[in-house]
Write an enzyme that holds these catalytic residues in place. Structure first.
Site, PDB file in Angstrom:
ATOM      1  N   ARG A   2       0.949  -1.172   0.113  1.00 59.87           N
ATOM      2  CA  ARG A   2       0.202   0.067  -0.078  1.00 59.87           C
ATOM      3  C   ARG A   2       0.860   1.281   0.123  1.00 59.87           C
ATOM      4  NH1 ARG A   2      -2.770  -4.020   1.558  1.00 59.87           N
ATOM      5  NH2 ARG A   2      -0.741  -4.642   2.534  1.00 59.87           N
ATOM      6  N   THR A   3       1.814   1.303   0.997  1.00 54.18           N
ATOM      7  CA  THR A   3       2.536   2.587   1.074  1.00 54.18           C
ATOM      8  C   THR A   3       3.240   2.861  -0.070  1.00 54.18           C
ATOM      9  OG1 THR A   3       2.647   1.854   3.609  1.00 54.18           O
ATOM     10  CG2 THR A   3       3.829   4.000   2.821  1.00 54.18           C
ATOM     11  N   LYS A   5      25.833  -4.386  -0.159  1.00 51.85           N
ATOM     12  CA  LYS A   5      27.365  -4.247   0.030  1.00 51.85           C
ATOM     13  C   LYS A   5      27.855  -3.633   1.190  1.00 51.85           C
ATOM     14  CE  LYS A   5      27.333  -3.452  -5.207  1.00 51.85           C
ATOM     15  NZ  LYS A   5      27.399  -2.336  -6.049  1.00 51.85           N
ATOM     16  N   ARG A  48      11.085   3.557   4.228  1.00 49.49           N
ATOM     17  CA  ARG A  48      10.756   2.428   5.296  1.00 49.49           C
ATOM     18  C   ARG A  48      12.023   1.767   5.665  1.00 49.49           C
ATOM     19  NH1 ARG A  48       5.528  -1.324   4.839  1.00 49.49           N
ATOM     20  NH2 ARG A  48       4.801   0.750   5.097  1.00 49.49           N
ATOM     21  N   HIS A  63       4.578   5.766  11.720  1.00 52.55           N
ATOM     22  CA  HIS A  63       3.940   5.630  10.362  1.00 52.55           C
ATOM     23  C   HIS A  63       3.035   6.738  10.068  1.00 52.55           C
ATOM     24  CE1 HIS A  63       3.036   3.905   6.265  1.00 52.55           C
ATOM     25  NE2 HIS A  63       2.773   2.765   6.690  1.00 52.55           N
TER      26      HIS A  63
HETATM   27  N1   CP Z   1      -0.532  -0.135   5.951  1.00 52.33           N
HETATM   28  C1   CP Z   1       0.811  -0.367   5.177  1.00 52.33           C
HETATM   29  O1   CP Z   1       1.479   0.254   5.750  1.00 52.33           O
HETATM   30  O2   CP Z   1       0.848  -1.399   4.155  1.00 52.33           O
HETATM   31  P1   CP Z   1       1.965  -1.695   3.476  1.00 52.33           P
HETATM   32  O3   CP Z   1       3.085  -2.333   4.465  1.00 52.33           O
HETATM   33  O4   CP Z   1       1.542  -2.620   2.430  1.00 52.33           O
HETATM   34  O5   CP Z   1       2.783  -0.434   3.018  1.00 52.33           O
END
Ligand code: CP
Length: 310
Positions: free
Chosen positions: A53-54, A82, A103, A131
């Site tokens: 999603r993100t 590396k 992320r 998040h």
């Molecule tokens: N909600 C969310 O962060 O989903 P993903 O891990 O798929 O990005």
């Protein structure tokens, strides 16, 4: 927004949140007005952990405002393999992009990255930390159903490791919201998050049983209980079973109860909930596009082409 990077929901004021969500409403109503607004801009997608999603909604959002994206690829296909440090990686990437979405499995990674670059960094999840862009789309989803004041919200599941929960709980302190946290004792909110909530004077209660509070709720935000956190698989199955909802469970909820989940789900929301009027989690995921369009539009500069203060 007061700051150029988006690292934690605690940095967001009520005005910051409402400004992005107002813009997300405009974007959703008239996406064509935002097309090509950031032509020539480049967004770097740096995902050291899996994401559907993100990553994909940031990619779509960038393209819908006219920006392009570059993707670091997974750890296996980048020079991280590396042994390149995060600091070096982002210092290189800031030469290629106007903003970085990051992320990373380590809590604090986005804070560290932001110290090394001048382009905006968006924390797209740092370990069990935060998040915040997920929180903006969560708030947008809640706001479209109920507004954001005089609400009772239940947040259930893995509250200890759930970064979406930590961000959402912090952001909700900007509003008149009673927060109920429902989890097994072993997965309660971390002490630091509870401390921060109490410092703001937030209206917070903790429960081990959803039944205690379900009839009061306007929103039930369910999260995945992460199997990998349990040394004993039997204990995981016992706990996960207790925090699973189905359509029958929701018979005791309000008629206009909104059920949310950041996804992915495993089996904590039964499939029969999908067909009820309560289910909002797929719409919630789709809201990632207009909300992230609004966020990127804010971070990359306003409609006059003026950059946000840094
Ligand atoms: N909600 C969310 O962060 O989903 P993903 O891990 O798929 O990005």
């Amino acid at each position: 927004m007061r700051q150029d990077h988006l690292i934690t929901a605690t940095q967001l004021s009520r005005d910051d949140i409402e400004a992005v969500l107002d813009r997300a409403r405009e974007v959703a109503a008239d996406p064509a007005a935002y097309m090509d607004r950031h032509a020539g801009a480049v967004l770097a997608l740096c995902f050291f952990e899996p994401s559907t999603r993100t990553k994909m909604s940031f990619d779509t959002a960038a393209k819908r405002i006219g920006a392009d994206t570059i993707d670091m690829g997974g750890v296996e296909s980048s020079s991280v393999k590396k042994g390149e440090s995060l600091a070096d990686t982002v210092r290189v990437i800031e030469g290629y992009a106007d903003a970085i979405v990051l992320r990373h499995p380590s809590e604090g990674a986005a804070t560290l990255a932001a110290e090394f670059v001048d382009v905006p960094v968006v924390n797209a999840g740092d370990g069990a930390g935060q998040h915040p862009s997920q929180t903006l789309l969560d708030l947008h989803t809640i706001r479209e159903d109920h507004g954001l004041d005089d609400l009772t919200i239940g947040i259930m599941g893995d509250l200890k490791y759930g970064r979406t929960v930590h961000s959402l709980a912090a952001a909700l302190t900007n509003f008149d919201v009673r927060q109920h946290f429902i989890s097994p004792e072993s997965l309660r909110l971390p002490r630091s998050v509870r401390f921060d909530l109490h410092e703001t004077g937030a209206q917070v209660r903790e429960h081990t049983d959803l039944e205690e509070v379900l009839p009061e709720l306007d929103v039930l935000y369910v999260t995945r209980i992460q199997k990998e956190r349990f040394p004993d698989e039997n204990e995981y199955h016992r706990v996960a079973g207790e925090y699973r909802i189905d359509a029958d469970t929701l018979e005791d909820g309000k008629e206009d109860l909104t059920v949310m989940h950041p996804l992915p789900r495993v089996d904590e929301i039964a499939a029969d909930v999908d067909a009820t009027d309560h289910a909002r989690y797929f719409e919630q995921a789709h809201n990632g596009v207009p909300v992230r369009m609004a966020l990127l539009d804010t971070l990359l500069g306003d409609d006059e082409g003026t950059e946000v203060d840094r």
